[in-house]
Write an enzyme that holds these catalytic residues in place. Structure first.
Site, short mmCIF file in Angstrom:
data_model
loop_
_atom_site.label_atom_id
_atom_site.label_comp_id
_atom_site.label_asym_id
_atom_site.label_seq_id
_atom_site.Cartn_x
_atom_site.Cartn_y
_atom_site.Cartn_z
CD1 TRP A 127 -15.22 -1.82 12.54
CD2 TRP A 127 -17.22 -1.37 13.40
NE1 TRP A 127 -15.83 -3.02 12.79
CE2 TRP A 127 -17.07 -2.77 13.32
CE3 TRP A 127 -18.41 -0.84 13.91
CZ2 TRP A 127 -18.06 -3.65 13.73
CZ3 TRP A 127 -19.39 -1.73 14.32
CH2 TRP A 127 -19.22 -3.10 14.23
CG LEU A 128 -12.46 0.43 18.07
CD1 LEU A 128 -12.48 0.42 19.59
CD2 LEU A 128 -11.12 0.94 17.55
CG ASP A 141 -16.08 1.55 33.99
OD1 ASP A 141 -15.97 0.62 34.82
OD2 ASP A 141 -17.11 1.69 33.29
#
Length: 313
Positions: A97-98, A212
Site C-alpha cells: 500500500w502506498l 509510461d
C-alpha cells in the site's frame, strides 16, 4: 470486478496471514482496485480483472521488479509485487500500500527534485544491473516479452539499433492499428522513413525505462518518498521517460531540474521530445479516439515540417 470468494484463502496461502477487511479504491480505468487490511496489521493494494488479463498483470509485476532492482538505494521507491496469479476466475496482483500525499504543492518541490534525481540514478544504474527477466541486459533495446502501454499491446523483442526499434516496435504498430480502425494518418509513411534518418545519428545507451511516465504513475508519499508505478518497461532511450513526463503536465519543474542536475540530457533532446511523445498520442488515439486522432495528425505534420526543414541529430 468483485473479489472472488476464494480470494481470502488464496491470499492467506501466499502471505501467511488472514484478510480482515477490503474496500474498493477508485482511479483505475483498466482493472478494479482494492485496499486490503490483513490480520498482521499490514495494508496492501490489489488489482483484479478477468482471468484473461493475467498476462497483463504478470508483465506489470515483472516490470516493477526490474525497476526496483535497477533503482537500488539511490533510485525512486518502486512497489515490489507480493503476489500475482489466479484466484478462482480472477487475475490478481497484490502490491504494498502506498500512502500518497495529495496534490503537488510548492512545498513538495524539493521532494520532486529528489525524485527527478532518483530517476536519473535508476536510468544510469540500469546500464550495469541485470534484471531477472533479461537474457541480454544492457546490450540492446527492447524487452524479453511483449507488454502493454495502457491496455494497448506494446511490441518488444530485441533490436541493437534504437532508430529501427522505435520505428518498427513503437510508431509503426500504432499507425497500422489506427489505419485498420478507419483513421489512417496522412504522411504516415514519410514519417516512419524520416524517423529512421532523424534518429540515425543519435546513439543512446539502452537504459531501463519506466515507459509510461505520466503524472498519474508517479507521486510523493506522505512520508516524503518519491515513488513510481504502473510501468510499461523496456530498454530504450532514457529521454522517452522525460519526454512523456512533460506531455500531459503534472510534473513540477523541480522534477526535471533534479534529473538534469544528476545526469544531464544530451543535445537535441528537445527536438526528440515531440517525436517520442507522438507514440503516446497515437496510443491514446487508438485507445480513446476523439480529439487524440487530430492531435496525432497535427503532431505528425509538425514533425515532418520541422524535420524536413532543419533535420535532427
Amino acid at each position: 470486478m468483485p473479489l472472488p470468494d476464494s480470494f481470502a484463502a488464496w491470499l492467506a496461502e501466499r502471505l501467511g496471514t488472514e484478510l480482515v477487511g477490503r474496500a474498493p479504491v477508485g482511479g483505475g480505468c483498466i482493472h478494479s482496485a482494492w485496499r486490503l487490511d490483513l490480520a498482521d496489521g499490514r495494508r496492501l493494494f490489489a488489482k483484479t480483472n478477468g482471468a484473461a488479463s493475467l498476462p497483463i498483470l504478470e508483465a506489470e509485476a515483472e516490470g516493477l521488479r526490474a525497476l526496483a532492482a535497477a533503482a537500488g538505494e539511490a533510485g525512486p521507491r518502486v512497489p515490489v509485487p507480493l503476489a500475482c496469479g489466479l484466484a478462482g476466475s480472477s487475475a490478481v496482483l497484490v502490491l504494498p500500500w502506498l500512502d500518497l500525499a495529495q496534490g503537488r504543492s510548492a512545498a513538495h518541490g524539493p521532494l520532486w527534485r529528489r525524485l527527478g534525481a532518483a530517476l536519473a540514478e535508476l536510468h544510469r544504474h540500469s546500464l550495469t544491473r541485470t534484471c531477472v527477466a533479461e537474457d541480454r541486459p544492457g546490450e540492446a533495446f527492447g524487452w524479453p516479452r511483449d507488454n502493454v502501454i495502457g491496455s494497448f499491446p506494446q511490441r518488444n523483442g530485441w533490436e541493437e539499433d534504437w532508430a529501427r526499434f522505435f520505428v518498427e516496435r513503437r510508431l509503426a504498430p500504432q499507425l497500422e492499428h489506427l489505419a485498420s480502425g478507419g483513421h489512417p494518418l496522412r504522411r504516415a509513411a514519410p514519417l516512419l522513413e524520416h524517423t529512421g534518418q532523424w534518429l540515425g545519428a543519435h546513439r543512446p545507451a539502452p537504459c531501463l525505462v519506466h515507459g509510461d511516465l505520466w503524472s498519474g504513475n508517479a507521486a510523493i508519499t506522505r512520508d516524503g518518498q518519491g515513488v513510481i508505478f504502473d510501468p510499461a518497461v523496456h530498454r530504450g532511450d532514457r529521454e522517452v521517460d522525460l519526454a512523456m513526463a512533460r506531455l500531459f503536465g503534472g510534473f513540477p519543474e523541480a522534477f526535471f531540474e533534479g534529473y538534469q542536475n544528476t545526469w544531464p540530457l544530451p543535445s537535441g533532446h528537445r527536438s526528440r521530445r515531440e517525436l517520442y511523445n507522438l507514440y503516446h498520442l497515437l496510443n491514446h488515439a487508438n485507445l480513446f479516439g476523439g480529439s487524440y486522432v487530430g492531435q496525432s495528425q497535427a503532431c505528425l505534420d509538425a514533425l515532418l515540417d520541422l524535420g524536413e526543414g532543419e533535420g535532427w541529430g
